[in-house]
Scaffold this motif. Structure first.
Motif, PDB file in Angstrom:
ATOM      1  N   SER A 296     -15.268 -37.153 -10.493  1.00  0.00           N
ATOM      2  CA  SER A 296     -16.192 -37.366 -11.606  1.00  0.00           C
ATOM      3  C   SER A 296     -15.535 -36.917 -12.907  1.00  0.00           C
ATOM      4  N   ARG A 297     -16.111 -37.356 -14.014  1.00  0.00           N
ATOM      5  CA  ARG A 297     -15.538 -36.988 -15.312  1.00  0.00           C
ATOM      6  C   ARG A 297     -15.537 -35.475 -15.501  1.00  0.00           C
ATOM      7  N   THR A 298     -16.604 -34.809 -15.088  1.00  0.00           N
ATOM      8  CA  THR A 298     -16.681 -33.351 -15.227  1.00  0.00           C
ATOM      9  C   THR A 298     -15.623 -32.664 -14.381  1.00  0.00           C
ATOM     10  N   ALA A 299     -15.479 -33.106 -13.126  1.00  0.00           N
ATOM     11  CA  ALA A 299     -14.487 -32.507 -12.245  1.00  0.00           C
ATOM     12  C   ALA A 299     -13.077 -32.755 -12.765  1.00  0.00           C
ATOM     13  N   ARG A 300     -12.860 -33.955 -13.261  1.00  0.00           N
ATOM     14  CA  ARG A 300     -11.540 -34.301 -13.793  1.00  0.00           C
ATOM     15  C   ARG A 300     -11.199 -33.423 -14.986  1.00  0.00           C
ATOM     16  N   PHE A 301     -12.162 -33.279 -15.906  1.00  0.00           N
ATOM     17  CA  PHE A 301     -11.934 -32.453 -17.087  1.00  0.00           C
ATOM     18  C   PHE A 301     -11.686 -31.001 -16.699  1.00  0.00           C
ATOM     19  N   GLY A 302     -12.465 -30.499 -15.744  1.00  0.00           N
ATOM     20  CA  GLY A 302     -12.310 -29.111 -15.323  1.00  0.00           C
ATOM     21  C   GLY A 302     -10.952 -28.834 -14.703  1.00  0.00           C
ATOM     22  N   ARG A 303     -10.473 -29.752 -13.861  1.00  0.00           N
ATOM     23  CA  ARG A 303      -9.191 -29.533 -13.191  1.00  0.00           C
ATOM     24  C   ARG A 303      -8.020 -29.669 -14.154  1.00  0.00           C
TER      25      ARG A 303
ATOM     26  N   VAL B 285     -10.743 -26.781  -8.980  1.00  0.00           N
ATOM     27  CA  VAL B 285     -10.352 -26.129 -10.231  1.00  0.00           C
ATOM     28  C   VAL B 285      -9.418 -24.958  -9.964  1.00  0.00           C
TER      29      VAL B 285
END
Length: 265
Positions: free
Chosen positions: A104-111, A189
């Motif tokens: 997801s966009r959130t997971a991608r940004f966090g990692r 993350v």
């Protein structure tokens, strides 16, 4: 889909993704901040007598400013590391971003943030080393009194390290983001932060001697910063990078020995 399969699907990351543009943009802003002198440093009597680009002056001023001075120095150092190290690290960030297509966009940004943030933090904390060295042996007066001897000795150290096997073990990891991800890829993350830690260790191992030269030449000397940034970027990105590293080592060693010989006469 396994992590190995995700990493191997390389055609999807051949175009320039947003992450590469963002990283290049951050590096550019860091260079602008340095060139426009947006980075505050504590003043003092030494700041009135010597230039910030002189060897040992930023470190001495930081120590003179206490905790605030040290924090401001680390901000300055971290900004320099962003400017110098981010561009040559883009291949890893791009490739890692390619493995997150299904997240997801959130997971991608966090990692991505964890990977980049850990990498930046480690490089920023390396600024404690020149501060510690300067606290033990003040660089500014030593450079003023024994400049050729100091500079020649650092060139010999640089030459020896550039030609050492450990340099090339670290350089190989920096030059092969695909191989690095196959070995060090971790999920989540926390896994991304661990990858940032591992990659930054290889980068520090690859480049630390060049940064010793920069500190002795003047850690805020923009010309030296730019020259060293070009050298370390070429070492890590072009096909003839290892040959360049060896050439830099040989020239540094010969130049250092010559300077020491002249200084001791």
């Amino acid at each position: 889909m396994t992590t190995r399969d995700s990493v191997r699907q390389r055609p999807a990351v051949r175009r320039i993704p947003v992450v590469a543009l963002v990283v290049y943009g951050i590096a550019l802003l860091a260079w602008v901040a340095i060139l426009r002198r947006w980075l505050p440093m504590p003043g003092g009597e030494m700041g009135m007598e010597m230039r910030m680009s002189d060897p040992g002056v930023p470190e001495a001023m930081a120590l003179e400013g206490g905790v605030v001075g040290i924090v401001l120095y680390l901000v300055m150092w971290g900004t320099m590391m962003i400017a110098m190290m981010y561009p040559s690290s883009v291949p890893l960030f791009r490739l890692y971003d390619g493995t997150l297509r299904e997240a997801s966009r959130t997971a991608r940004f966090g990692r991505l943030g964890a990977l980049l943030g850990t990498y930046t933090l480690v490089w920023t904390l390396t600024g404690l080393v020149p501060l510690a060295v300067n606290a033990a042996v003040p660089i500014a007066p030593l450079a003023a009194d024994r400049g050729p001897l100091l500079f020649g000795g650092v060139l010999v150290v640089l030459g020896g390290y550039q030609l050492s096997p450990y340099k090339y073990r670290c350089l190989d990891r920096c030059r092969s983001p695909f191989g690095f991800l196959l070995t060090y890829h971790r999920a989540g993350v926390v896994g991304a932060a661990r990858m940032g830690w591992a990659f930054s260790r290889f980068c520090v191992g690859c480049c630390w001697a060049l940064f010793v030269l920069m500190v002795v030449a003047g850690s805020m000397n923009v010309l030296w910063m730019a020259g060293i940034a070009v050298v370390l970027s070429l070492e890590r990105t072009v096909s003839w990078g290892p040959q360049l590293a060896r050439a830099v080592g040989a020239v540094a060693a010969v130049g250092g020995v010559a300077m020491l010989a002249v200084a001791m006469v």
